[in-house]
Design an enzyme around this catalytic site. Structure first.
Site, short mmCIF file in Angstrom:
data_model
loop_
_atom_site.label_atom_id
_atom_site.label_comp_id
_atom_site.label_asym_id
_atom_site.label_seq_id
_atom_site.Cartn_x
_atom_site.Cartn_y
_atom_site.Cartn_z
N HIS A 125 21.99 114.37 -58.76
CA HIS A 125 21.24 114.80 -57.39
C HIS A 125 20.93 116.46 -57.39
CE1 HIS A 125 21.32 116.33 -53.29
NE2 HIS A 125 20.47 115.39 -53.14
N HIS A 171 14.85 123.48 -54.53
CA HIS A 171 15.05 122.85 -53.27
C HIS A 171 14.28 123.45 -52.01
CE1 HIS A 171 18.72 121.21 -50.84
NE2 HIS A 171 17.80 120.22 -50.78
#
Length: 597
Positions: A125, A171
């Protein structure tokens, strides 16, 4: 002899000595050496076949073991002069050898010809992050490390750069620094198959405009070339097998959209305080969350609210969004993904004409498991289910992976740059099947009964008739004196080690037990036996942790290992231990015995 300072002006001396062979080793040697002082190759063969469970071992195999042992233990010029006798001391050191006597077989041995959806797949992830989810650097280095450990699913969040003429990986809506997409793609190409020949899946979290999506398609095609696999038709009725996709790269993403809504970070009751726990607590002080407790909490929540998603629509809405994507981008997507909307039972309907991927957060999974557990398992018999950490795990911690595994979820996505007990379970689980990153799911998760009934993870099943009980005996440990400084654990005396040992798996099998503490000894000898009845041994992990008892402060960490029970080789075995981040210690290991009843 070790010398420790005590009360400034006094010293304490402790004599160090190597641990002697355990009584079980002595008895085995005496039995198979037929009372003699030395063991022959044929006698060792009988021991391998009858105690170590290696029924096919031959005298030639035993001779090779002895020869390799002589090379490791004795100077090469001596081993060439003559075949020195194999003594009790040699027998002990052979059994304690990581190279010659590991608890798992290193080869791939599962059937690799079933569709991809029949396998658990080692999944990362936010694979590009070097640390926390808010302010760490983005880099290709964590991707390389993950691939070298056998991870087969790499996640990349792709965004326009500041001038909107190129693509970055970062991100989104955080302070993380970006890395160029092309750099990540080139690193994936170079390292994809360094640990395993089986396919690497790149999951893209797409936040791009159509023109940049076209640029991504061009990058992907030029970087991977013939390595890239994509189907001729827009949708697949069944996924190909890992065997058919060896050395191939696969793209998986949800339908493109110019601007995606930010992931909802709504905190559930208690989340904030839990996530304020330090990484040190997560390292080993905080136990893995209990599945049964989470189910009970989810049952209470489900009484008052419908299971709703926090994200985007699946299927029909996704198809409308996909129309805006450039055709060269759309055709590269092999595993088409989406998120649920509305009631979970609708999202989990199986379409006989196409396969797809559904993504759920860890909270959504727990709710779905409480209310739609059977639907989850039926869905994962044909389709992919990906589970990802909740948004409040800012410190890159992880969750209990077994909630996903026992419901058939193929992609239980973890923050590989973190550490802690949950990640230890992930590392241990994927040591199975030669560490290739693909593990065939148990048959009971792939079958339905005459009334379409499926496996119920919450049911308390009878103990299995085969492999129903594992007896674990911990003899001794060694290696800390070589890998740590004399005062690492205690400034005033040698360490006081104890071991925690138990099972992680379905709720009925999960348990942890503890040995006595051996004081002031770098080579502790516990010689304790533990029995673990198992209802679902196919999904059980043997958990091992060594700690050093500290009367005044928190106990020190001394190593850990997680081993798939279904792949454990019986007999007396050397078990290497790992540090908090899953890296193997150079010398630290335990001598243990495994017996299956």
């Amino acid at each position: 002899m070790g010398t420790y300072t005590c009360c400034i002006c006094f010293t304490r001396k402790f004599r160090w000595s190597e641990a002697k062979p355990a009584e079980d080793e002595r008895e085995a040697f005496a039995t198979y050496a037929e009372g003699g002082a030395h063991m022959t190759a044929d006698q060792l063969r009988r021991f391998l076949a009858e105690v170590q469970g290696e029924a096919g071992a031959t005298a030639a195999d035993a001779e090779r073991v002895m020869e390799r042992f002589r090379q490791l233990r004795r100077p090469s010029h001596l081993s060439k002069l003559s075949k020195l006798p194999f003594t009790l001391d040699d027998f002990h050191h052979y059994l304690f050898s990581e190279e010659l006597n590991l608890p798992l077989q290193p080869q791939v041995h599962h059937d690799m010809t079933a569709p991809l959806s029949h396998y658990y797949i080692y999944t990362g992830h936010n694979s590009y992050l070097t640390g926390n989810q808010l302010s760490s650097d983005c880099s290709d280095l964590p991707i390389i490390r993950a691939l070298e450990k056998g991870v087969r699913v790499i996640e990349l969040d792709i965004w326009p750069n500041s001038v909107r003429d190129d693509i970055n990986v970062l991100h989104g809506r955080t302070l993380t620094s970006p890395v160029e997409l092309i750099r990540c793609l080139k690193s994936i190409k170079e390292h994809a198959f360094s640990a395993s020949p089986y396919p690497v899946i790149i999951t893209l979290e797409d936040h791009l405009t159509p023109d940049l999506q076209a640029k991504v398609a061009k990058m992907v095609m030029e970087t991977f070339g013939d390595m890239l696999y994509y189907p001729d038709s827009e949708s697949l009725k069944e996924f190909p097998s890992p065997e058919a996709l060896k050395h191939r790269i696969i793209i998986s993403t949800k339908p493109p959209k110019e601007y995606l809504e930010a992931k909802c970070l709504k905190e559930k009751d208690g989340d904030t305080q839990k996530e304020k726990d330090s990484n040190e607590d997560e390292a080993w002080g905080k136990e893995v969350s209990d599945i049964q407790t989470e189910f009970e909490l989810a049952d209470k929540i489900a009484q008052d609210e419908e299971v709703q998603d926090e994200g985007l629509a699946d299927d029909d809405d996704d198809q409308k969004e996909r129309q805006n994507a450039p055709p060269q981008y759309k055709r590269l997507i092999t595993i088409r993904a989406g998120k649920p909307k509305g009631h979970m039972s609708e999202a989990l309907k199986v379409d006989p004409e196409k396969v797809r991927r559904l993504s759920l957060s860890e909270q959504e999974l727990v709710k779905a498991a409480a209310t739609n557990g059977a639907d989850l398992i039926r869905f994962t018999q044909k389709n992919f289910l990906r589970i990802y950490p909740k948004g409040t795990r800012f410190n890159s911690s992880n969750y209990n992976p077994f909630i996903g595994w026992i419901h058939g979820a193929q992609m239980v996505a973890f923050n590989m740059q973190g550490y802690g007990r949950s990640l230890w379970l992930m590392h241990g689980f994927y040591k199975a099947n030669g560490g290739c990153g693909y593990i065939k799911k148990p048959d009971f998760l792939m079958k339905a009964g005459p009334n379409n009934e499926v496996f119920d993870p919450k049911a308390v099943l009878p103990v299995k008739k085969t492999l129903k009980v594992i007896i674990v005996k911990i003899y001794m440990g060694d290696g800390w004196r070589l890998d740590f400084s004399q005062t690492h654990f205690d400034a005033y005396s040698p360490p006081d080690f104890y071991t925690r040992v138990g099972i992680a798996g379905v709720p009925a099998d999960t348990v942890m037990k503890k040995t006595k503490t051996i004081e002031d000894n770098w080579t502790p000898v516990w010689d304790e036996e533990f029995t673990f009845p198992l209802t679902v041994p196919e999904l059980a992990l043997l958990r091992i942790e060594v700690h050093e008892y500290d009367m005044s402060e928190k106990d020190d960490f001394g190593g850990q290992a997680c081993i798939p029970v279904s792949e454990l080789r019986p007999g007396i075995r050397a078990v290497p231990l790992f540090d908090r981040k899953g890296n193997k210690f150079k010398s630290v290991k335990l001598l243990m015995r495994f017996v299956f009843v």
